[in-house]
Design an enzyme around this catalytic site. Structure first.
Site, short mmCIF file in Angstrom:
data_model
loop_
_atom_site.label_atom_id
_atom_site.label_comp_id
_atom_site.label_asym_id
_atom_site.label_seq_id
_atom_site.Cartn_x
_atom_site.Cartn_y
_atom_site.Cartn_z
N GLU A 245 31.54 52.47 13.17
CA GLU A 245 29.93 51.70 13.70
C GLU A 245 29.15 52.86 14.43
O GLU A 245 29.37 53.38 15.38
CB GLU A 245 30.61 50.56 14.73
N LYS A 261 30.44 43.05 13.40
CA LYS A 261 31.33 41.74 13.99
C LYS A 261 31.66 40.92 12.81
O LYS A 261 30.89 40.64 11.64
CB LYS A 261 30.34 40.75 14.78
#
Length: 444
Positions: A245, A261
């Site tokens: 990420e 997410k």
């Protein structure tokens, strides 16, 4: 100060380069190398051959240090696309902003200045790049550095495999799953009471570690192929971040963040359908949209009016062992805003805290029994030439004093299932647990 660079003759892979540099540093009693591999600044790898990463304990200094950048000129009529030259390598631990004031096994932050780097571009070409002071001032000799690294890499075995037996296989001790589900249930109660919309609740796994953190990183990179991997080490220990990420990237005045997410398992062909299930999951989509909106608000605090956009929303992406949903938020820094301002506005990353962020931070401190450490912070490089790129320090192993720690967690919403959230933690931990218990005759 000016940027200079020269091409190297080697075709060696990043993992091999890092291993060779680590052995060189130990042999000469120099500070360890630092490495970023995967997708950084449009390159496949950026490595500081040696850099002294010094602990930073104060929050203001942790944010301000990488913003202290010299003015650098680039060569006239010389192509420098993708060049980096050097900069601040380091990390910001989640502990910097823990409302409970807790601390983990590593310093809350560490930064170190590198005046030269080795960079692997997307064509497979290695470059030796340096930030050279103006005439009359001492600085790195680019030609001498390039000759030394060419000679060093010639000793290696291009195309061969990196060392794989650099640590004693170990199994992590998992925390009590029931304690995690109770924390998730308590978080859901807070959401039901209207205190917040979402919070990230995490658990810590621990174990013994005997061996080379550098080789743990090189094998992890080769096996897991993380997009945002970072290796940082010093006398205080080591950060082995195998993250997928991006937290923040700044090029010039343009900024972007790519929060992740939403998660489902990706262990083999039987889980292929989970990519579509994830995109259609009400809970996971809501989780991602809420955090994307939080990141928009964070960047909006330091961005030019009207410049905050969402060019990517709810894309399904692969990571080791799991499918993820990710979105991208982009903006342009407002006049006068610096990297320190940007970090103050956005840290810790929204994807590992919750919304509203301040209440989420307090609830995390109430419900999680231990400090997060570096986990859920950020690691990367800030360069006067290339800008700033930091990962979100998830899928990250922390090594110090014969121990290793791993944090895992997930976003909790009103639609969460506490038992399923614990299983998500196990899915995320599984590739790193397998890496740590690797035997010569047992694939990780």
């Amino acid at each position: 100060m000016r940027l200079e660079r020269t091409a190297l003759r080697t075709g060696t892979r990043p993992e091999q380069v890092l291993s060779l540099l680590d052995a060189r540093a130990r042999r000469r009693e120099l500070p360890a190398p630092a490495a970023l591999t995967g997708d950084w600044f449009g390159s496949r790898a950026v490595i500081a051959p040696t850099v002294e990463l010094r602990p930073v304990t104060e929050v203001a200094d942790a944010f301000a240090t990488p913003a202290r950048q010299p003015d650098v000129t680039t060569p006239v009529n010389s192509p420098v696309d993708g060049a980096i030259g050097g900069g601040w390598f380091g990390y910001l631990g989640y502990d910097l902003t823990d409302p409970a004031g807790r601390s983990g096994m590593l310093p809350p932050a560490a930064w170190g200045w590198a005046d030269h780097v080795l960079r692997l571009d997307t064509t497979g070409q290695w470059w030796c790049e340096a930030l050279v002071p103006d005439a009359g001032e001492p600085g790195p000799d680019l030609d001498a550095l390039a000759a030394e690294f060419d000679a060093l890499f010639d000793v290696g075995t291009p195309g061969g495999e990196p060392a794989e037996h650099g640590w004693t296989p170990t199994r992590l001790r998992r925390p009590d799953g029931s304690a995690h589900t109770k924390a998730v249930a308590a978080c859901m109660d807070a959401i039901a009471d209207g205190e917040l919309f979402q919070a990230n609740i995490c658990a810590r796994f621990h174990g013994e570690f005997d061996g080379s953190a550098c080789e743990l990183f090189t094998v992890g990179v080769r096996r897991l192929r993380p997009r945002r991997a970072a290796y940082l080490a010093g006398g205080w220990g080591a950060v082995v971040s195998l993250s997928p990420e991006l937290f923040l990237a700044r090029t010039g005045r343009r900024v972007r963040s790519t929060p992740i997410k939403g998660t489902l398992p990706r262990r083999g062909d039987a889980d292929a359908a989970n990519a579509d299930l994830l995109r259609r999951s009400t809970k996971d989509v809501a989780e991602n949209v809420m955090i994307t909106d939080l990141v928009r608000n964070d960047l909006g605090r330091v961005s030019a009016v009207g410049s905050v956009t969402v060019p990517e929303l709810l894309s399904v992406t692969e990571a080791p062992g799991v499918w993820h949903l990710q979105s991208t938020v982009a903006s342009e820094l407002a006049p006068g805003m610096t990297d320190a301002d940007l970090l103050r506005a956005a840290f810790p990353p929204g994807s590992v805290t919750g919304a509203p962020k301040l209440r989420a931070l307090d609830l995390i401190a109430e419900l999680e029994p231990a400090a997060r450490g570096v986990y859920c912070g950020a690691a990367g490089l800030v360069s006067p030439v290339a800008g700033m790129e930091l990962n979100v320090a998830i899928r990250t192993l922390e090594v110090a004093d014969g121990t290793v720690a791993l944090g895992v967690g997930g976003g909790i919403t009103a639609l969460s299932d506490p038992a399923a959230e614990w299983q998500e933690c196990l899915h995320k931990a599984a590739p790193l647990e397998a890496l740590l218990r690797h035997f010569a005759d047992e694939p990780a």
